[in-house]
Design an enzyme around this catalytic site. Structure first.
Site, PDB file in Angstrom:
ATOM      1  N   SER B  46       0.877  -1.172   0.000  1.00 19.87           N
ATOM      2  CA  SER B  46       0.000   0.000   0.000  1.00 19.87           C
ATOM      3  C   SER B  46       0.911   1.218   0.000  1.00 19.87           C
ATOM      4  O   SER B  46       1.771   1.355   0.880  1.00 19.87           O
ATOM      5  CB  SER B  46      -0.886  -0.033   1.241  1.00 19.87           C
ATOM      6  N   GLU B  47       0.757   2.096  -0.995  1.00 23.30           N
ATOM      7  CA  GLU B  47       1.828   3.072  -1.259  1.00 23.30           C
ATOM      8  C   GLU B  47       1.960   4.173  -0.205  1.00 23.30           C
ATOM      9  O   GLU B  47       2.902   4.945  -0.255  1.00 23.30           O
ATOM     10  CB  GLU B  47       1.692   3.656  -2.671  1.00 23.30           C
ATOM     11  N   ASN B  48       1.044   4.219   0.756  1.00 29.69           N
ATOM     12  CA  ASN B  48       1.251   5.164   1.855  1.00 29.69           C
ATOM     13  C   ASN B  48       2.319   4.669   2.835  1.00 29.69           C
ATOM     14  O   ASN B  48       2.653   5.384   3.787  1.00 29.69           O
ATOM     15  CB  ASN B  48      -0.060   5.429   2.606  1.00 29.69           C
ATOM     16  N   GLY B  49       2.856   3.459   2.590  1.00 28.23           N
ATOM     17  CA  GLY B  49       3.996   3.039   3.402  1.00 28.23           C
ATOM     18  C   GLY B  49       3.809   1.743   4.166  1.00 28.23           C
ATOM     19  O   GLY B  49       4.339   1.590   5.273  1.00 28.23           O
ATOM     20  N   SER B  88       8.604   3.916   0.191  1.00 28.34           N
ATOM     21  CA  SER B  88       7.502   3.217  -0.465  1.00 28.34           C
ATOM     22  C   SER B  88       7.583   3.355  -1.980  1.00 28.34           C
ATOM     23  O   SER B  88       7.397   2.391  -2.721  1.00 28.34           O
ATOM     24  CB  SER B  88       6.170   3.782   0.040  1.00 28.34           C
TER      25      SER B  88
END
Lengths: 232, 218
Positions: B46-49, B88
């Site tokens: 999940s690209e928020n980290g 990320s």
């Protein structure tokens, strides 16, 4: 504030020196890990004409959204700004300028800003409206665009725990853009849930080393949830 | 019959391999997580980290500091890691994610994708989509074959501003699974009961139809 003791006791002191027209870097993703009390303090101070760099712009009435109410933001640099009716209105009325930036490019611009790298090439955005007016170079047969670093007059950051040296750890995905904003601010202000005794934080587990941090303040947080989603 | 959203997710899930790191976009791509085949273990990025996204939380697990890129509350699975946004996107841009699944408005025969901006409508932003399409080798676009007015979304050339240029090789629609090769869509599979003629009539870009086009089974 003396030596390595970076604690301040009031939010007014935390943002001392913030002036009209400055650039403010804000950590957070959606409403997760946002420096909610520092944002409220900017509202209270009435500072205007700000350029704000943040992945999003809060929602109506919370987070960075509150700075729209008195039109304190002149320009917003963000990757996604859809959650906010007031934002839409000010954008359509021409009261607010927005520079949409791919999320990874935004993160890397801040990282570069904190690390003294003036610009970098990335494949992200090549062939899209984001590339307009930007230098293109080819490396090993692939096209890349030149993106410039971002740094700010102030960085406002939300941490979990810090010591008075300014060493900070973040909690879960509330980390997001916070360490990047912290490193790229000329004056970096971190608000945390707890200030612990020196030595309590394990040195190898520090996310933001104190060298990047100028002021630390302990606050209490609402931590509003944007999309509360539970298992069936 | 056109595929349902669940069948589209089910079909994509067959592309998952044991040990894959996978980024799923918002909408139908998110549903893919419900159909991971037996014996296959994947880590969702999940690209928020967050690498190793788990299920949605119970009331007791609910934590405002644990969200996914769609800003929904989530949990982390065993083996997960959490990091900042630059890290990320380093793993995304560095080509470390094995499979990316995302939606789109249009795809064309050159592998261009448009998914974020409709001129004249308010533009909310591209979020991480431009990074994902530029960084991943292995991308599947999921969308309906035609718009609600019946206009094809598989085009000779995208009409909307691009999200990425020349980066898409595979598309799953509600009617077909196609690959993009040498400036054309190659029809690889049909939805059950959907004819080649129907697919051809709804594909504006050049369509190559091999001798054998199997029907998907569910």
């Amino acid at each position: 504030m003396a030596g390595f003791d970076k604690r301040v006791s009031t939010y007014a002191e935390a943002l001392d020196g913030l002036q009209d027209g400055m650039t403010v870097l804000a950590g957070g993703f959606g409403l997760c890990g946002i420096p909610e009390n520092l944002i409220a303090e900017i509202r209270r101070r009435g500072t205007r004409g700000l350029t704000v760099v943040s992945n999003n712009c809060g929602v109506d009435g919370f987070g960075l959204g509150v700075l729209l109410e008195d039109r304190q933001i002149r320009k917003m640099i963000a990757s996604y700004v859809g959650e906010n009716a007031l934002f839409e209105k000010q954008l359509l009325d021409g009261d607010l300028e927005v520079e949409l930036t791919p999320q990874g490019t935004l993160a890397e611009k801040l990282r570069a800003g904190g690390a003294g790298i003036p610009a970098f090439f990335t494949a992200t955005g090549y062939g899209t409206p984001v590339a307009e007016g930007k230098e293109v170079r080819e490396f090993d047969g692939r096209h890349y665009i030149l993106e410039h670093a971002i740094s700010g007059d102030f960085a406002i950051v939300k941490g979990w725990k810090a010591d008075h040296y300014g060493n900070v750890v973040y909690r879960h995905t509330a980390q997001n853009f916070n360490p990047l904003a912290a490193a790229a601010g000329r004056i970096t202000v971190v608000e945390v849930e707890e200030i612990v005794e020196p030595g309590e934080l394990e040195p190898s587990q520090i996310h933001t080393p104190g060298i990047y941090v100028d002021r630390i303040i302990c606050g209490t947080f609402e931590k509003r949830i944007e999309k509360r989603t539970l298992r069936g | 019959m056109a595929l349902s959203r669940e069948q589209m997710a089910q079909r994509i899930a067959r592309e998952l391999q044991d040990g894959y790191y996978v980024n799923l976009g918002i909408g139908i791509p998110t549903l893919v997580a419900n159909y991971v085949p037996e014996g296959v273990e994947v880590m969702l990025q999940s690209e928020n980290g967050l690498l190793g996204m788990g299920a949605f939380p119970t009331e007791a697990e609910l934590d405002p500091d644990m969200i996914n890129a769609g800003k929904q509350t989530v949990t982390a699975r065993t083996g997960a890691s959490i990091f900042d946004s630059a890290e990320s996107f380093a793993m995304i841009r560095g080509g470390h994610v094995d499979l990316t699944v995302l939606g789109a408005f249009e795809v064309d025969v050159q592998g261009n994708i448009a998914s974020w901006m409709i001129p004249g409508k308010l533009v909310k932003g591209m979020g991480g989509a431009m990074d994902l399409v530029a960084g991943a080798e292995n991308i599947i676009v999921v969308m309906t074959h035609a718009s609600k007015n019946g206009e094809s979304k598989l085009l000779p050339r995208c009409s909307l501003p691009l999200t990425g240029a020349g980066c898409i090789k595979r598309v799953l629609t509600d009617l077909a699974y196609l690959e993009i090769e040498n400036g054309a869509f190659v029809l690889r599979e049909r939805a059950p009961g959907v004819s080649v003629e129907e697919i051809r009539s709804k594909t504006a870009g050049e369509l190559v139809v091999p001798d054998e086009v199997p029907e998907m089974t569910f």
